[in-house]
Design a protein around this motif. Structure first.
Motif, PDB file in Angstrom:
ATOM      1  N   PRO A   8      -5.963   1.235  -2.149  1.00 54.95           N
ATOM      2  CA  PRO A   8      -6.963   0.265  -1.700  1.00 54.95           C
ATOM      3  C   PRO A   8      -6.420  -0.516  -0.495  1.00 54.95           C
ATOM      4  O   PRO A   8      -5.207  -0.743  -0.384  1.00 54.95           O
ATOM      5  CB  PRO A   8      -7.140  -0.659  -2.905  1.00 54.95           C
ATOM      6  CG  PRO A   8      -6.564   0.076  -4.071  1.00 54.95           C
ATOM      7  CD  PRO A   8      -5.553   1.026  -3.535  1.00 54.95           C
ATOM      8  N   ALA A   9      -7.301  -0.921   0.400  1.00 50.58           N
ATOM      9  CA  ALA A   9      -6.886  -1.578   1.646  1.00 50.58           C
ATOM     10  C   ALA A   9      -6.026  -2.813   1.385  1.00 50.58           C
ATOM     11  O   ALA A   9      -5.031  -3.035   2.078  1.00 50.58           O
ATOM     12  CB  ALA A   9      -8.114  -1.960   2.470  1.00 50.58           C
ATOM     13  N   HIS A  10      -6.376  -3.616   0.379  1.00 51.54           N
ATOM     14  CA  HIS A  10      -5.594  -4.830   0.148  1.00 51.54           C
ATOM     15  C   HIS A  10      -4.203  -4.526  -0.404  1.00 51.54           C
ATOM     16  O   HIS A  10      -3.280  -5.300  -0.206  1.00 51.54           O
ATOM     17  CB  HIS A  10      -6.355  -5.862  -0.689  1.00 51.54           C
ATOM     18  CG  HIS A  10      -6.917  -5.395  -1.997  1.00 51.54           C
ATOM     19  ND1 HIS A  10      -7.782  -4.340  -2.130  1.00 51.54           N
ATOM     20  CD2 HIS A  10      -6.744  -5.875  -3.243  1.00 51.54           C
ATOM     21  CE1 HIS A  10      -8.116  -4.185  -3.390  1.00 51.54           C
ATOM     22  NE2 HIS A  10      -7.486  -5.103  -4.093  1.00 51.54           N
ATOM     23  N   VAL A  11      -4.006  -3.379  -1.041  1.00 46.59           N
ATOM     24  CA  VAL A  11      -2.667  -2.972  -1.483  1.00 46.59           C
ATOM     25  C   VAL A  11      -1.869  -2.468  -0.280  1.00 46.59           C
ATOM     26  O   VAL A  11      -0.701  -2.829  -0.093  1.00 46.59           O
ATOM     27  CB  VAL A  11      -2.744  -1.894  -2.578  1.00 46.59           C
ATOM     28  CG1 VAL A  11      -1.358  -1.346  -2.898  1.00 46.59           C
ATOM     29  CG2 VAL A  11      -3.412  -2.458  -3.832  1.00 46.59           C
ATOM     30  N   ALA A  12      -2.512  -1.663   0.564  1.00 49.47           N
ATOM     31  CA  ALA A  12      -1.843  -1.178   1.780  1.00 49.47           C
ATOM     32  C   ALA A  12      -1.426  -2.353   2.664  1.00 49.47           C
ATOM     33  O   ALA A  12      -0.314  -2.358   3.212  1.00 49.47           O
ATOM     34  CB  ALA A  12      -2.763  -0.230   2.548  1.00 49.47           C
ATOM     35  N   ASP A  13      -2.277  -3.357   2.780  1.00 46.62           N
ATOM     36  CA  ASP A  13      -1.932  -4.543   3.571  1.00 46.62           C
ATOM     37  C   ASP A  13      -0.723  -5.256   2.987  1.00 46.62           C
ATOM     38  O   ASP A  13       0.146  -5.736   3.723  1.00 46.62           O
ATOM     39  CB  ASP A  13      -3.119  -5.509   3.644  1.00 46.62           C
ATOM     40  CG  ASP A  13      -4.272  -4.972   4.475  1.00 46.62           C
ATOM     41  OD1 ASP A  13      -4.062  -4.010   5.240  1.00 46.62           O
ATOM     42  OD2 ASP A  13      -5.387  -5.520   4.339  1.00 46.62           O
ATOM     43  N   ARG A  14      -0.638  -5.320   1.672  1.00 49.25           N
ATOM     44  CA  ARG A  14       0.503  -5.963   1.010  1.00 49.25           C
ATOM     45  C   ARG A  14       1.797  -5.191   1.295  1.00 49.25           C
ATOM     46  O   ARG A  14       2.837  -5.781   1.565  1.00 49.25           O
ATOM     47  CB  ARG A  14       0.240  -6.043  -0.490  1.00 49.25           C
ATOM     48  CG  ARG A  14       1.416  -6.490  -1.310  1.00 49.25           C
ATOM     49  CD  ARG A  14       1.317  -7.923  -1.601  1.00 49.25           C
ATOM     50  NE  ARG A  14       2.454  -8.369  -2.395  1.00 49.25           N
ATOM     51  CZ  ARG A  14       2.569  -9.585  -2.797  1.00 49.25           C
ATOM     52  NH1 ARG A  14       1.634 -10.450  -2.516  1.00 49.25           N
ATOM     53  NH2 ARG A  14       3.606  -9.963  -3.489  1.00 49.25           N
ATOM     54  N   LEU A  15       1.732  -3.863   1.226  1.00 49.66           N
ATOM     55  CA  LEU A  15       2.911  -3.050   1.529  1.00 49.66           C
ATOM     56  C   LEU A  15       3.357  -3.277   2.971  1.00 49.66           C
ATOM     57  O   LEU A  15       4.537  -3.467   3.238  1.00 49.66           O
ATOM     58  CB  LEU A  15       2.629  -1.571   1.286  1.00 49.66           C
ATOM     59  CG  LEU A  15       2.478  -1.138  -0.169  1.00 49.66           C
ATOM     60  CD1 LEU A  15       2.095   0.333  -0.237  1.00 49.66           C
ATOM     61  CD2 LEU A  15       3.738  -1.395  -0.963  1.00 49.66           C
TER      62      LEU A  15
END
Length: 131
Positions: free
Chosen positions: A98-105
């Protein structure tokens, strides 16, 4: 006659930062230290049509690790990485996070692999000048 030497006070093992569990023995403390190397990423606010979702991470020992489905994010270099848990697992589609997980990484200096398949942790990234 001199007094016997005082024994130093025995220090306990560090507790789990999430649940406070304190190991009683060295072997348990060693296992817990290994367990606490893993980040568990969970959703704190689901994504909506107007707002991106929010995620947080925490360290968990064997006593408080989340139950249920999980998804491992493995570095392409060393295979280390966090686990997704809860509703985030259902949001992974064709190994795309999900985009918000990728952003966190990305905020934690992880990079998408050059071929777009997977992720590379900060410890395994080769500086572009060395490629």
């Amino acid at each position: 006659m001199t007094a016997p030497a005082r024994q130093p006070a025995r220090r306990g093992y560090p507790p789990c930062p999430s649940c406070g569990h304190t190991p009683a023995k060295w072997v348990e403390a060693k296992d817990q230290a290994d367990e606490l190397k893993i980040d568990w990423i969970f959703e704190t606010r689901p994504a909506t049509a107007t707002k991106p979702g929010a995620v947080a991470s925490r360290k968990c020992c064997g006593h408080c690790q989340p139950d249920g489905p999980m998804y491992a994010i493995s570095c392409r270099g060393c295979t280390a990485g966090p686990f997704l848990t809860g509703a985030l697992v259902d949001q992974v589609r064709d190994n795309q996070l999900p985009a918000h997980v990728a952003d966190r990484l990305k905020a934690n200096r992880w990079l998408p692999a050059r071929d777009g398949n997977g992720w590379v942790c900060p410890d395994c990234q080769i500086p572009r000048s060395e490629e």
